[in-house]
Design an enzyme around this catalytic site. Structure first.
Site, PDB file in Angstrom:
ATOM      1  N   HIS A   1      43.363  41.918  42.060  1.00  0.00           N
ATOM      2  CA  HIS A   1      44.054  42.325  42.125  1.00  0.00           C
ATOM      3  C   HIS A   1      44.613  43.698  42.788  1.00  0.00           C
ATOM      4  O   HIS A   1      43.723  44.662  43.146  1.00  0.00           O
ATOM      5  CB  HIS A   1      45.487  41.775  42.879  1.00  0.00           C
ATOM      6  CG  HIS A   1      45.089  39.896  43.327  1.00  0.00           C
ATOM      7  ND1 HIS A   1      44.949  39.491  44.535  1.00  0.00           N
ATOM      8  CD2 HIS A   1      45.523  38.932  43.102  1.00  0.00           C
ATOM      9  CE1 HIS A   1      44.581  37.940  44.270  1.00  0.00           C
ATOM     10  NE2 HIS A   1      45.583  37.478  42.942  1.00  0.00           N
TER      11      HIS A   1
ATOM     12  N   ASP B   1      39.590  33.582  45.514  1.00  0.00           N
ATOM     13  CA  ASP B   1      40.539  33.178  44.835  1.00  0.00           C
ATOM     14  C   ASP B   1      41.339  31.342  45.589  1.00  0.00           C
ATOM     15  O   ASP B   1      40.651  30.147  45.100  1.00  0.00           O
ATOM     16  CB  ASP B   1      41.564  34.183  45.169  1.00  0.00           C
ATOM     17  CG  ASP B   1      43.206  34.416  44.697  1.00  0.00           C
ATOM     18  OD1 ASP B   1      43.603  33.241  44.107  1.00  0.00           O
ATOM     19  OD2 ASP B   1      44.314  35.149  44.705  1.00  0.00           O
TER      20      ASP B   1
HETATM   21 ZN   LIG Z   1      44.238  34.134  41.903  1.00  0.00          ZN
END
Ligand SMILES: [Zn+2]
Length: 463
Positions: free
Chosen positions: A283, A334
């Protein structure tokens, strides 16, 4: 590579309309492979030997590595999209729903969900998945008698689907910065670092038995572990496999980190871990100028998950600035709210265009995006590649339909940008180790997995 050098070992050729190597198309392209599916020949020249040639009406790209997956979350994709009026639905309330999903699945159910997910990834263009794995214990929070039970389920799912996997079991212990773990996090929690390393060792011996599996390691995040343990795990851990960790996804997380550690999360990582290409930070949505520059220069890999980050309202990664410092990055799915590498790649560019009101985020967006996603995605999975379709490496590819209208223009200047920016659902096949895993959109296990998957979905508790 000439056919004469390798023709003794080549068993067959593929003929494609084109093959995309790093920065250029070979059109037409002949790919010769040996009995193990290893590339021995790649040329626009017709081979001189008499071996069989399979003609494919398509364009081949390397398969995309999916550098960040939590397989169990696929079961809830699209189920958290109804929002009550006047409530604050954000990442943290989504996380509550995700905990319920995590608590509801046994190892067999997880295997079914993961198998279906991995088949869908193969259909969308991923050939390798990095499974960031923290669902370690049973529904009561007790270790399974085989402590790597869930690792075994995930590896079995990958084997049935035929996707390559890098399993990344991660350490998890806290419920937030300086906070004990909560009851509903019980399946994730290790008593101490030694317990984690025991599981990692077991996971290593299981992955050793599967030729298409390998191992990474890491920590869930700075909010899920005390920093001494993060340092200890990196120090004691293997030095030849990738290290993964989430960081700076949410503003609240950054603020909590500053309050507890007096540093921002990525700042802390830069100051306390020997960041290099082996480190994969997932991220990094919220970075200040100094972090952007230092992180890029560290050569650590940022794993971006554009679909999930958008769905959860995380924010927008500073890709334009990061790219100016030649930072490394790749993509992952994800929570699996989106599963198309092409969709996610173009949205990486579009998010920057929407911010800057300009179109020229990159000189040549398609080749930049594809190069980073593939080469750095492979690095995140523990594989070193300096080029696409290297001689001596397995032949893994995705194949784009040559009959779709925009692909009938064979101008190689525009082929890749048409694929990245202007096509969807045009993948006709996926090849791993020289064998078709998806052919004409079809996977040989899809019916049997579909039945088990829909039965599993009915049993999953989620509100
Ligand atoms: Zn994750």
């Amino acid at each position: 590579m000439s056919a004469s050098d390798h023709s003794k070992t080549i068993t067959k050729y593929f003929h494609f309309q084109g093959v995309y190597t790093l920065g250029k198309w070979i059109t037409p392209a002949f790919v010769g492979i040996d009995a193990k599916g290893i590339i021995q020949y790649l040329s626009d020249q017709t081979p001189s030997d008499e071996l069989p040639i399979e003609y494919v009406d398509g364009f081949a790209l390397p398969g995309f590595p999916n550098a960040h997956s939590h397989a169990f979350q696929y079961a809830m994709a699209g189920m958290a999209e109804k929002h009550q009026k006047d409530t604050n639905d954000d990442f943290w309330s989504w996380r509550e729903a995700m905990y319920q999903c995590a608590l509801s699945m046994d190892p067999d159910q997880l295997q079914t969900v993961a198998t279906m997910l991995y088949i869908q990834m193969l259909k969308k263009g991923y050939t390798h998945v990095v499974e960031f794995h923290y669902l370690h214990h049973d529904q009561n929070g007790k270790p399974y008698s085989n402590i790597s039970e869930i690792s075994v389920s995930l590896l079995a799912a990958a084997a049935i689907a035929g996707i390559r996997i890098t399993l990344v079991p991660v350490f998890y212990q806290k419920g937030g910065f300086g906070k004990p773990a909560e009851e509903r996090q019980r399946r994730f929690i290790f008593g101490d670092v030694d317990e984690y390393f025991k599981l990692l060792e077991e996971a290593y011996s299981v992955t050793q038995k599967i030729t298409t599996a390998q191992l990474g390691f890491g920590v869930h995040s700075l909010r899920a572990a005390e920093v001494n343990d993060v340092i200890e795990i990196e120090k004691q851990g293997p030095k030849h496999i990738p290290f993964h960790l989430h960081a700076a996804e949410q503003l609240k997380e950054v603020n909590d980190c500053i309050a507890y550690l007096k540093q921002r999360p990525v700042e802390w990582l830069l100051n306390n871990l020997p960041l290099s290409e082996r480190f994969n930070i997932v991220h990094c949505t919220h970075l200040n100028n100094e972090e952007v520059e230092r992180l890029a220069k560290s050569k650590a890999n940022v794993v971006l998950c554009p679909g999930t980050e958008a769905n959860l309202g995380d924010g927008i990664f500073r890709l334009t600035d990061y790219a100016k410092h030649d930072g490394n990055w790749c993509i992952g799915t994800d929570s699996h709210i989106s599963l198309s590498p092409l969709e996610d790649l173009r949205w990486m560019d579009y998010a920057q265009r929407l911010l800057t009101h300009k179109r020229n985020t990159f000189d040549d967006g398609a080749s930049y995006l594809v190069e980073k996603a593939i080469l750095k995605g492979n690095a995140a999975a523990g594989i070193t590649n300096n080029n696409f379709f290297e001689s001596g490496k397995p032949f893994d590819a995705i194949v784009i339909d040559a009959n779709s209208p925009l692909m009938s223009d064979l101008n190689t200047n525009f082929l890749l940008s048409r694929i990245v920016y202007a096509t969807d659902n045009l993948m006709i096949g996926t090849i791993i180790n020289g064998k078709w895993i998806i052919q004409d959109y079809y996977h040989s296990e899809q019916e049997s997995v579909a039945n088990a998957f829909s039965e599993t979905l009915k049993t999953i508790k989620f509100q």
